[in-house]
Design an enzyme around this catalytic site. Structure first.
Site, PDB file in Angstrom:
ATOM      1  N   HIS A 270       0.929  -1.261   0.003  1.00 26.25           N
ATOM      2  CA  HIS A 270      -0.043   0.028   0.068  1.00 26.25           C
ATOM      3  C   HIS A 270       0.954   1.383  -0.005  1.00 26.25           C
ATOM      4  CE1 HIS A 270      -3.223   2.862   1.169  1.00 26.25           C
ATOM      5  NE2 HIS A 270      -3.914   2.089   0.756  1.00 26.25           N
ATOM      6  N   ASP A 327      -8.254  -5.334  -0.633  1.00 23.04           N
ATOM      7  CA  ASP A 327      -8.488  -5.954  -1.629  1.00 23.04           C
ATOM      8  C   ASP A 327      -8.196  -7.359  -1.532  1.00 23.04           C
ATOM      9  OD1 ASP A 327      -7.630  -3.020  -3.332  1.00 23.04           O
ATOM     10  OD2 ASP A 327      -9.519  -3.798  -3.447  1.00 23.04           O
TER      11      ASP A 327
END
Ligand code: SDX
Length: 392
Positions: A270, A327
């Site tokens: 991320h 996700d």
């Protein structure tokens, strides 16, 4: 400073954006909306309350919640002429392409909510976008499978309505499974807003010029579609299907570590989180609940958990601070709920619309707001004279 330019989409001179909506501590894995932790909101609140909180800054009281939900409910239906836009697409169009097109087309339709200087019109545009996204998303799905469009029903809540518009058919009664509706609602909460991610920044930049709000949201949808952003949930499932068996996990982990190999572990890493994405933890719990409720034994869930375990025990991922993000598990839940992979990012866009709208509204209502004008660090040629063609 980022990469090659000083990014200033209405941001302060320090190059950072001022906002009161969402706080992220990437090192500690903290996500809060208006001061409330994502864990508490996912457990105790519901998506309509979170929408109100993001838009207005406080959790609604009873009457505020009732009025807000009524307004959203009564905006869920699309103008019948808008239904024609779907039929202009090829049946095999990606539903995200349809979302970009139809949401963009709202800018040519709802003229009574595009004067952004009018607080009432800003509120109506916000409610229309939040309310109609499930209808547009469900229609995109119905169109892709050749089934008739199903209209919203005012006696259902937001998540229930979306599920019935998506999965019911005129030929038989459809009863919404309350456990799935609650799981859907929680997934919407987890995706609602996330500070200045790529798609939200896109909406802010587009909106900073005073552009039509519906067109700005269409720009956000386009940005979210990319596999490095919202498209990762679809990519995670494809990755798990490619890995196929837990014995092949080490091979793919080595590929992800190899700089010469373009393969990356989708759903891992991320830009901000250098710790576990708090949304991924809630999503993993929800995954187990939904699969248990549906009595689904999905080998991909076991594979995902084994992949997470092996990756997190590998020094490379620890050193690079790469953890599962929002996700990583969402695709497994959505697959169990019978959504095709092509709809995964559509659901992300559906949920993120309230974040885009809240951040757009915050920017428009900032009296010091300026048009965005990202700066750059010029690394090209120094000045030089023109060379005639005969001399080149
Ligand atoms: C979302 O911004 C947001 O808030 C987005 C989002 C939201 O709610 O809006 O949270 C939603 O987009 C989540 C992210 C979904 N994308 C993916 O899961 C795709 C896979 N992940 C990556 O492509 C990647 O992690 C990014 C794009 C998310 C971040 O990439 P960065 O900015 O390169 O990450 P980094 O700087 O922390 O990388 C550190 C290192 C780099 O190697 P070096 O340059 O140091 O040698 O780790 C490597 C990266 O190459 N790396 C990975 C990796 N992610 C980063 N290596 C293998 N697999 C990965 N997934």
């Amino acid at each position: 400073q980022t990469d090659c330019f000083t990014y200033d989409p209405g941001f302060t001179s320090t190059g950072s954006c001022e906002s009161k909506i969402t706080y992220i501590d990437g090192e500690e894995g903290i996500l809060m909306h208006r001061g409330y932790s994502i864990e508490e909101l996912a457990e105790k609140s519901d998506f309509m309350e979170v929408c109100y909180l993001l838009l207005h800054g406080e959790l609604p009281n009873g009457s505020e919640k009732e009025n807000f939900e009524r307004s959203i409910t009564y905006h869920t239906m699309l103008h019948e002429q808008m239904m024609n836009f779907f039929r202009g697409f090829r049946r095999d169009s990606h539903p995200m392409a349809i979302m970009v097109g139809v949401v963009g087309a709202m800018s040519a339709f709802y003229h009574d909510s595009t004067d952004i200087s009018d607080p009432h019109q800003r509120m109506v545009a916000s409610h229309r976008l939040i309310a109609k996204m499930p209808t547009i998303a469900a229609n995109a799905y119905k169109y892709s499978v050749g089934q008739p469009f199903v209209y919203p029903r005012n006696n259902l809540n937001y998540a229930e309505n979306f599920l019935q518009m998506t999965f019911s058919v005129p030929a038989e009664d459809y009863v919404v499974n309350p456990v799935l509706a609650r799981a859907m609602d929680r997934i919407f909460i987890l995706h609602a807003d996330h500070e200045q991610n790529a798609s939200t920044s896109t909406v802010r930049i587009a909106g900073s010029s005073g552009a039509n709000p519906f067109a700005c949201i269409a720009a956000g949808i386009a940005s979210l579609w990319g596999p490095a952003h919202g498209g990762a949930n679809e990519a995670v499932l494809k990755m798990l299907q490619e890995i196929g068996h837990k014995d092949r996990i080490p091979e793919f982990i080595e590929r992800a570590k190899n700089k010469d190999d373009p393969f990356r572990l989708m759903g891992f890493g991320h830009r901000v989180y250098k710790n576990y994405d708090p949304r991924a933890a809630v999503m993993r719990t929800s995954c187990h609940e939904v699969l248990a409720e549906l009595g689904v034994e999905d080998p991909l869930l076991e594979l995902a958990m084994e992949l997470e375990k092996l990756a997190l025990s590998d020094p490379y991922f620890a050193e690079k601070k790469l953890f599962p993000n929002v996700d990583f598990y969402s695709g497994i839940i959505l697959k169990a709920m019978n959504f095709p992979t092509s709809m995964f990012t559509v659901l992300f866009a559906l949920a993120r619309t309230v974040g885009w709208v809240a951040q757009w509204k915050e920017m428009i209502e900032d009296p010091n707001q300026k048009i965005s004008r990202p700066r750059q660090l010029y690394t090209g040629h120094t000045a030089r004279s023109y060379t005639e063609l005969k001399d080149r």
